[in-house]
Motif scaffolding. Structure first.
Motif, short mmCIF file in Angstrom:
data_model
loop_
_atom_site.label_atom_id
_atom_site.label_comp_id
_atom_site.label_asym_id
_atom_site.label_seq_id
_atom_site.Cartn_x
_atom_site.Cartn_y
_atom_site.Cartn_z
N GLY A 238 28.64 -23.54 109.08
CA GLY A 238 27.54 -24.04 109.92
C GLY A 238 26.19 -23.56 109.42
O GLY A 238 25.22 -24.34 109.37
N GLU A 239 26.08 -22.28 109.07
CA GLU A 239 24.83 -21.75 108.54
C GLU A 239 24.46 -22.42 107.22
O GLU A 239 23.28 -22.71 106.97
N MET A 240 25.46 -22.67 106.39
CA MET A 240 25.21 -23.33 105.11
C MET A 240 24.68 -24.75 105.31
O MET A 240 23.77 -25.20 104.60
N ALA A 241 25.23 -25.47 106.28
CA ALA A 241 24.80 -26.84 106.54
C ALA A 241 23.38 -26.88 107.10
O ALA A 241 22.62 -27.82 106.83
N ARG A 242 23.00 -25.85 107.87
CA ARG A 242 21.67 -25.84 108.49
C ARG A 242 20.57 -25.35 107.55
O ARG A 242 19.39 -25.66 107.74
N TYR A 243 20.93 -24.58 106.54
CA TYR A 243 19.92 -23.93 105.70
C TYR A 243 18.91 -24.91 105.09
O TYR A 243 17.70 -24.64 105.13
N PRO A 244 19.33 -26.05 104.51
CA PRO A 244 18.33 -26.96 103.91
C PRO A 244 17.29 -27.46 104.90
O PRO A 244 16.15 -27.77 104.51
N PHE A 245 17.66 -27.56 106.19
CA PHE A 245 16.71 -28.05 107.20
C PHE A 245 15.86 -26.91 107.78
O PHE A 245 14.70 -27.13 108.13
N GLN A 246 16.43 -25.72 107.82
CA GLN A 246 15.68 -24.58 108.34
C GLN A 246 14.74 -23.98 107.30
O GLN A 246 13.69 -23.45 107.65
N HIS A 247 15.13 -24.07 106.03
CA HIS A 247 14.32 -23.49 104.95
C HIS A 247 14.17 -24.50 103.81
O HIS A 247 14.65 -24.26 102.70
N LEU A 294 23.71 -26.59 93.53
CA LEU A 294 23.81 -25.46 94.46
C LEU A 294 24.29 -24.20 93.74
O LEU A 294 23.87 -23.09 94.07
N LEU A 295 25.16 -24.38 92.74
CA LEU A 295 25.69 -23.24 92.01
C LEU A 295 24.66 -22.64 91.06
O LEU A 295 24.74 -21.46 90.73
N GLN A 296 23.74 -23.45 90.59
CA GLN A 296 22.71 -23.00 89.66
C GLN A 296 23.35 -22.35 88.43
O GLN A 296 23.05 -21.22 88.05
N ALA A 297 24.26 -23.09 87.81
CA ALA A 297 25.02 -22.57 86.68
C ALA A 297 24.13 -22.34 85.46
O ALA A 297 23.16 -23.07 85.24
N GLU A 298 24.47 -21.32 84.69
CA GLU A 298 23.76 -21.06 83.44
C GLU A 298 24.13 -22.19 82.47
O GLU A 298 25.30 -22.43 82.20
N PRO A 299 23.14 -22.91 81.93
CA PRO A 299 23.41 -24.17 81.23
C PRO A 299 24.33 -24.06 80.02
O PRO A 299 25.26 -24.85 79.88
N ILE A 300 24.10 -23.10 79.15
CA ILE A 300 24.91 -23.01 77.94
C ILE A 300 26.36 -22.71 78.30
O ILE A 300 27.30 -23.32 77.76
N SER A 301 26.58 -21.80 79.24
CA SER A 301 27.95 -21.49 79.65
C SER A 301 28.61 -22.71 80.28
O SER A 301 29.77 -23.03 79.98
N PHE A 302 27.91 -23.41 81.14
CA PHE A 302 28.45 -24.59 81.81
C PHE A 302 28.87 -25.64 80.79
O PHE A 302 29.95 -26.22 80.88
N LEU A 303 28.02 -25.89 79.81
CA LEU A 303 28.27 -26.95 78.85
C LEU A 303 29.35 -26.58 77.85
O LEU A 303 29.91 -27.46 77.19
N ARG A 304 29.67 -25.33 77.73
CA ARG A 304 30.71 -24.91 76.79
C ARG A 304 32.08 -24.78 77.45
O ARG A 304 33.05 -24.47 76.78
N LEU A 305 32.14 -24.99 78.75
CA LEU A 305 33.39 -24.81 79.47
C LEU A 305 33.92 -26.15 79.97
O LEU A 305 33.30 -27.20 79.81
N HIS A 306 35.06 -26.08 80.65
CA HIS A 306 35.75 -27.26 81.14
C HIS A 306 35.07 -27.92 82.34
O HIS A 306 35.45 -29.01 82.73
N TYR A 307 34.07 -27.27 82.91
CA TYR A 307 33.42 -27.81 84.11
C TYR A 307 32.73 -29.15 83.86
O TYR A 307 32.44 -29.89 84.80
N VAL A 308 32.46 -29.47 82.60
CA VAL A 308 31.78 -30.74 82.29
C VAL A 308 32.71 -31.94 82.38
O VAL A 308 32.25 -33.08 82.42
N LEU A 309 34.02 -31.71 82.41
CA LEU A 309 34.97 -32.80 82.25
C LEU A 309 34.85 -33.92 83.29
O LEU A 309 34.95 -35.10 82.94
N PRO A 310 34.63 -33.62 84.59
CA PRO A 310 34.48 -34.72 85.55
C PRO A 310 33.24 -35.58 85.29
O PRO A 310 33.17 -36.73 85.74
N TYR A 311 32.26 -35.04 84.56
CA TYR A 311 31.02 -35.77 84.31
C TYR A 311 31.15 -36.74 83.14
O TYR A 311 30.48 -37.78 83.10
N LEU A 312 31.98 -36.39 82.15
CA LEU A 312 32.00 -37.13 80.90
C LEU A 312 32.36 -38.61 81.05
O LEU A 312 31.71 -39.46 80.42
#
Length: 504
Positions: A238-247, A294-312
Motif C-alpha cells: 500500500g505504501e509503495m502504491a501511494r508513494y508516486p502520488f504523495q512524493h 524502479l530498480l534503477q539498475a546499473e546499466p553495464i551490469s544489466f546489459l551483460r546479464l540475462h535480464y535483457v532477454l524479455p526485451y530483445l
C-alpha cells in the motif's frame, strides 16, 4: 522461405552452437562460473531429478521461496541422464539457438529471404545474446523463443497458438505475467477483438496472483524477498502504491536517474535505434520497463546479464518494423533508396560493433581474473577430496562443480551473516562434512558487501568460528585453496594423495 535459405541458417546456427558450447566448456573447465546462479539451478534441478521437489540448500528450504519456474521439471528429466551443471549450460545454448527459427520467419515477413538471413546472422553475433549464453545459466533464456513465436502468431492472428505462447511465457518466471499484461495493452491499441486483450489479462493476472502466493508460502521470511529492491517506495504494498502520488517529485527524480537513461540507451543502440521508428511494437514492454526504472539498475551490469532477454524480441520486432518504414519512405521521403539501404547497413554494423566494445563478452572464458580465481588445476585437485554424499560449504568459484548434491552451502552467506536481501540472520541448516575454501574470494565478498560486520562479528571471524566449532582441519592446501574435513579425516582412497600435498 526456400529450403536453401533454411539450410544456410541451419549451418550458421549449428556453428554458433558448437562455438558457444566450446566456450562454455572452457569457462567451466577453468572454474569461471562464479556468479551463483548456475550453482543454485544445478542444486535445485538435482533435487527435482531425485524426487525432492524444489528443495534447495543454497537458498533453503525451497527454491520456490525465490522464484516459481515450472520449466525446471522437463529440464530435470534431461539432468537425470547427465547430472552436471554443464547439462544446464548446453540446454541453455540450444534454447537460445532455437529462437533463430521464429526470428527468421518474422524477418522474412518484413524483408523476404535476405532479411531472414541477415536477422539470423545478427542474432547469432549480437552481444546481448552471447552475454546471456556465456554468463551463467538462467531460466529467462526460455522467454526468447517463446516471445518471438508469440509475436509471429500475433501478426498472423493465430489466437489459439498465441494463447499457448502466453501460457508458456508466464510459467517461465513469476514476473513474466507483466509481459503478458503488456500484450493486453498492445491488443487494445491495435483494436483487436476482446479475446485478444482479455486472454493476456486473465492469464497474466491469474498466474501472477497464484505465483505470489506459492512463493510467499515457501519463503523463509514469509514475504516476497525481491520486494527489498523497492523498499525506497515504502514497507508495504500500500505504501509503495501511494508513494508516486504523495512524493511525485522524488519519484520522478528517481525514475529519471542517469542509470535508467543509459540502460535504455544501451538497449536501443544495440538495435541501431531502429525500434524508435517502430515504437508501437514496444507496448508489451511497458510494465517491465517500469519495473526496470524502479530498480534503477546499473546499466553495464544489466546489459551483460540475462535480464535483457524479455526485451530483445520486442526490440527486434520494433527494429524490423522501423527499418521497413524507413525503406518505404515513410521517414525522410526524399532520400534515395540506395542511400536508405546504406544507412540501414551502416547503422546495423556500427550498432553490433559498438555494443560488443561497450558491454559485450570482452572478457574471454579462459582468461584469469585475479585475485578472485585460483589456478584451475588447484581447484580441480581440491574437488577430489569431496565425496558425492558429503555436505559441503564452498566459495563461488567451486559451487557449480559441487552443487549436484542434496546439501551444498554457499560460503558468502556465512561470511555475510545474513540471508539474501534481508537482515535475517543466516545459520547453516545442518553441520558440514567438508569445507572447500578459496580464501582469495574473500576479496570478492568484501567488494560485494562492503560492510560484513553483523551481530558484532566480521565475516572472517564467522568463518573461522564455524570451522573451529565443527572441528574441521586442513587435508589439502595449495596457494589460497584449502580443503577442511571434520577431524581432518580423509575420504577412503585418498591417503596417498595426502602424502604428496603441494607446498603452500
Amino acid at each position: 522461405m526456400k529450403r536453401r535459405t533454411w539450410i544456410i541458417i541451419g549451418l550458421l546456427t549449428t556453428a554458433w552452437v558448437l562455438i558457444i558450447g566450446t566456450l562454455q566448456w572452457l569457462k567451466w573447465d577453468h572454474f569461471g562460473y562464479n556468479g551463483l546462479d548456475l550453482a543454485i539451478y544445478t542444486n535445485t534441478t538435482w533435487s527435482l531429478s531425485h524426487g525432492h521437489g524444489f528443495a534447495s540448500s543454497i537458498h533453503d528450504p525451497s527454491y520456490l521461496g525465490d522464484h516459481l519456474e515450472a520449466w525446471l521439471y522437463p529440464v530435470s528429466w534431461i539432468f537425470r541422464l547427465w547430472p552436471s551443471a554443464v547439462t544446464l549450460l548446453f540446454v541453455q545454448t540450444l534454447v537460445l539457438a532455437s529462437a533463430v527459427i521464429p526470428l527468421a520467419k518474422l524477418a522474412n515477413q518484413y524483408f523476404r529471404e535476405r532479411g531472414a538471413l541477415i536477422a539470423a546472422a545478427v542474432f547469432l553475433v549480437h552481444p546481448l545474446v552471447i552475454n546471456s549464453a556465456l554468463y551463467e545459466f538462467h531460466g529467462l533464456v526460455f522467454v526468447l523463443p517463446i516471445l518471438l513465436w508469440s509475436i509471429l502468431w500475433y501478426r498472423q492472428q493465430r489466437w489459439g497458438w498465441w494463447l499457448v505462447s502466453l501460457a508458456a511465457l508466464v510459467i517461465v518466471r513469476e514476473d513474466m505475467p507483466l509481459v503478458a499484461l503488456g500484450w493486453a495493452i498492445l491488443a487494445l491499441i491495435d483494436r483487436r477483438s476482446w479475446r485478444w486483450w482479455a486472454a493476456p489479462l486473465l492469464v497474466g493476472l491469474g498466474w501472477y496472483l497464484v505465483a505470489q502466493q506459492i512463493i510467499i508460502a515457501h519463503a523463509y521470511s514469509g514475504t516476497y524477498k525481491y520486494l527489498a529492491f523497492y523498499r525506497w517506495l515504502g514497507q508495504t504494498p500500500g505504501e509503495m502504491a501511494r508513494y508516486p502520488f504523495q512524493h511525485p517529485l522524488l519519484f520522478l527524480r528517481h525514475i529519471a536517474n542517469l542509470n535508467n537513461w543509459q540502460t535504455i540507451g544501451g538497449l536501443l543502440v544495440g538495435f541501431g535505434f531502429w525500434p524508435l521508428l517502430g515504437w508501437r511494437k514496444l507496448w508489451p514492454l511497458l510494465l517491465v520497463i517500469g519495473q526496470m526504472l524502479l530498480l534503477q539498475a546499473e546499466p553495464i551490469s544489466f546489459l551483460r546479464l540475462h535480464y535483457v532477454l524479455p526485451y530483445l524480441p520486442f526490440l527486434a520486432w520494433g527494429a524490423l518494423s522501423g527499418a521497413q518504414r524507413f525503406l518505404r519512405g515513410n521517414v525522410f521521403p526524399r532520400l534515395d533508396p540506395l542511400i536508405r539501404q546504406a544507412v540501414i547497413t551502416v547503422l546495423l554494423i556500427v550498432a553490433v560493433v559498438f555494443s560488443h566494445l561497450v558491454f559485450g563478452p570482452w572478457r574471454w572464458p579462459w582468461a584469469h581474473t585475479p585475485p578472485a580465481v585460483s589456478e584451475p588445476a588447484t581447484l580441480a585437485r581440491a574437488i577430489t577430496y569431496v565425496q558425492p554424499t558429503d555436505r559441503v560449504l564452498t566459495t563461488f568459484n567451486l559451487l557449480p562443480s559441487l552443487a549436484n548434491r542434496q546439501t551444498v552451502y554457499s560460503m558468502n552467506y556465512v561470511f555475510l551473516g545474513r540471508r539474501q536481501y534481508s537482515e535475517l540472520p543466516y545459520a547453516l541448516p545442518s553441520d558440514i562434512d567438508v569445507a572447500v575454501i578459496d580464501w582469495q574470494q574473500l576479496y570478492e565478498y568484501q567488494f560485494f558487501y562492503r560492510t560484513t560486520v553483523f551481530n558484532g562479528q566480521s565475516g572472517t571471524e564467522r568463518l573461522l568460528q564455524l570451522i573451529q566449532e565443527q572441528r574441521h582441519y586442513p587435508v589439502f592446501f595449495h596457494g589460497s585453496v584449502v580443503v577442511y574435513r571434520r577431524d581432518g579425516s580423509l575420504p577412503q582412497g585418498l591417503y596417498s594423495q595426502q602424502q604428496n600435498l603441494p607446498a603452500a
